[in-house]
Write an enzyme that holds these catalytic residues in place. Structure first.
Site, PDB file in Angstrom:
ATOM      1  N   ASP A   1     -46.750 -55.658   5.517  1.00 21.85           N
ATOM      2  CA  ASP A   1     -46.364 -54.388   4.905  1.00 21.85           C
ATOM      3  C   ASP A   1     -46.385 -53.282   5.964  1.00 21.85           C
ATOM      4  O   ASP A   1     -47.364 -53.144   6.707  1.00 21.85           O
ATOM      5  CB  ASP A   1     -47.345 -54.050   3.767  1.00 21.85           C
ATOM      6  CG  ASP A   1     -47.230 -52.610   3.312  1.00 21.85           C
ATOM      7  OD1 ASP A   1     -46.333 -52.325   2.518  1.00 21.85           O
ATOM      8  OD2 ASP A   1     -48.042 -51.771   3.759  1.00 21.85           O
TER       9      ASP A   1
ATOM     10  N   ASP B   1     -39.976 -52.483   3.112  1.00 18.85           N
ATOM     11  CA  ASP B   1     -41.110 -52.446   4.037  1.00 18.85           C
ATOM     12  C   ASP B   1     -42.108 -53.582   3.837  1.00 18.85           C
ATOM     13  O   ASP B   1     -43.191 -53.569   4.419  1.00 18.85           O
ATOM     14  CB  ASP B   1     -41.843 -51.103   3.934  1.00 18.85           C
ATOM     15  CG  ASP B   1     -42.419 -50.854   2.545  1.00 18.85           C
ATOM     16  OD1 ASP B   1     -41.998 -51.539   1.599  1.00 18.85           O
ATOM     17  OD2 ASP B   1     -43.277 -49.966   2.413  1.00 18.85           O
ATOM     18  N   GLU B   2     -41.759 -54.581   3.015  1.00 14.34           N
ATOM     19  CA  GLU B   2     -42.657 -55.716   2.777  1.00 14.34           C
ATOM     20  C   GLU B   2     -41.879 -57.021   2.903  1.00 14.34           C
ATOM     21  O   GLU B   2     -40.769 -57.137   2.367  1.00 14.34           O
ATOM     22  CB  GLU B   2     -43.268 -55.646   1.374  1.00 14.34           C
ATOM     23  CG  GLU B   2     -44.179 -54.470   1.126  1.00 14.34           C
ATOM     24  CD  GLU B   2     -44.675 -54.461  -0.300  1.00 14.34           C
ATOM     25  OE1 GLU B   2     -45.898 -54.538  -0.510  1.00 14.34           O
ATOM     26  OE2 GLU B   2     -43.838 -54.393  -1.222  1.00 14.34           O
TER      27      GLU B   2
END
Length: 419
Positions: A11, A106-107
């Site tokens: 993350d 973002d993960e």
């Protein structure tokens, strides 16, 4: 004996804000947030750790954030840049394993089971990821480690984000000690409404669910939520116990279940139905266009709105089932307008949202004795093709030339934000 999988969830910390701080070294020691500095009623999309320590949070209004932190640097979002950085991070991960599944911008999940012999332990791979991503993008990664995606995700969200190293491993050996004592709302996929249901069942921690016999848990869920809750009960029970057989799937997932589009608005500009209708039509057009692009029709339409006059605030969300699945504007538009007028209290709007659900594939659809639906669908898909080739404003409705329409402004943006 089958080898136990090793899955990572990586993350990016304060993803948008971290990218902006990397691009602006002069802001390294300053509180930075991503939002539209020209719109105090707009929302904060991301805040750096310094800004968060001053009380700034994501999804609050820019004006509220500046009131808490007057020296906050608000930077207008650059969505194309964030997408490019996310793709670069994916390439970094793919240099370690070919099993990479993006979960959000973002993960990302990584199955590194086959990479351990090349790069060392899971923790060594996590540190390698942190180093490579930081050097390449300026983004600090928090990495959760587990034998499956569920445990890796909960390791990231509940532990890695709070550790100075940014790394935490959650396994079946330490799940009881580390995870089960946490409040139930910290379990993956449990939001406020489900937390309330669990509280009324006397289940306040993740362990309260995990320690129950599955049959007993299903019985409580049925009593609270009806007989159709058995599948849901099994999912939550397995999650609490760290059970997840789903593989890491390369590339983006999956079956689409909902198509929607919405806007946050400057409420002073959207006071009357004449102000609202041009934007409403643009949202309907975009939802239908997306449905055709993905190859779906929907049978349930919904409209949601938030309204305020500065003193009173209200909101609603209502849906209606159509006679047949569709992705045509002239079939959806009148229903949306009718629903909106039925429930709108007449206050200026701060948000408007259109949704199409109960989706089915559009390769089979019902014909009409009184209307040439096939010709209408072909016409709309031709317009879609022109927009794909020449841009979304190549063909627009006359209403998009009105003052409160946003088609031209949005055409220069990505995901509602400046590129």
């Amino acid at each position: 004996m089958e080898m136990q999988r090793t899955v990572l969830m990586a993350d990016g910390q304060s993803f948008y804000a971290s990218i902006e701080k990397a691009a602006h070294p002069e802001y390294r020691d300053k509180p930075v947030a991503v939002g539209d500095p020209a719109r105090r009623s707009g929302i904060i999309l991301a805040a750096c750790p310094i800004a968060k320590s001053r009380g700034v949070t994501s999804a609050e209004r820019v004006g509220e954030a500046l009131a808490k932190c007057p020296d906050l640097v608000v930077i207008r979002p650059r969505m194309q840049t964030y997408i490019s950085v996310s793709l670069l991070i994916t390439e970094i991960f793919e240099s370690i394993t070919d099993q990479v599944e993006p979960f959000s911008i973002d993960e990302q999940f990584l199955d590194v089971t086959g990479s351990l012999a090349l790069f060392g332990s899971a923790e060594e791979i996590a540190r390698l990821i942190q180093t490579r991503v930081k050097l390449s993008t300026g983004v600090w990664s928090r990495v959760g480690i587990g034998p499956n995606k569920i445990l890796a995700k909960m390791a990231t969200d509940n532990f890695a984000k709070k550790r100075p190293t940014g790394i935490f491993e959650l396994t079946h050996d330490n799940i009881e000690e580390e995870l089960w004592s946490l409040p139930v709302h910290q379990m993956f996929m449990v939001a406020g409404r489900m937390t309330s249901h669990f509280a009324r069942m006397g289940l306040h921690t993740i362990g309260d669910i995990a320690r129950l016999d599955l049959g007993e848990f299903k019985k409580r869920m049925r009593f609270r939520m009806g007989r159709q809750s058995d599948i849901q009960a099994e999912y939550y029970w397995q999650t609490a116990n760290g059970i997840d057989p789903s593989p890491v799937v390369t590339g983006m997932r999956s079956q689409i279940k909902v198509i929607n589009h919405g806007r946050a608005l400057k409420w002073q500009a959207y006071r009357t139905i004449e102000d609202i209708e041009p934007l409403m039509l643009e949202l309907i057009v975009e939802v239908c266009r997306r449905a055709r692009r993905y190859g779906y029709m929907g049978r349930v339409v919904a409209v949601g709105a938030a309204e305020t006059d500065g003193h009173r605030s209200s909101g609603f969300g209502r849906q209606r089932t159509l006679p047949r699945p569709t992705h045509l504007e002239h079939e959806i538009g009148p229903v949306i307008r009718s629903l909106f007028l039925e429930h709108w209290k007449g206050l200026p709007l701060t948000h408007l949202h259109i949704t199409l659900t109960d989706l089915s594939r559009d390769d089979m659809y019902q014909l009409d004795l009184f209307e040439d639906r096939e010709r209408l669908i072909h016409r709309e898909k031709t317009v879609d093709a022109l927009k794909e080739r020449f841009g979304p404003t190549a063909i627009i409705r006359a209403s998009s030339l009105l003052k409160t329409a946003q088609a031209f402004e949005r055409a220069a943006q990505i995901g509602g934000h400046w590129a």
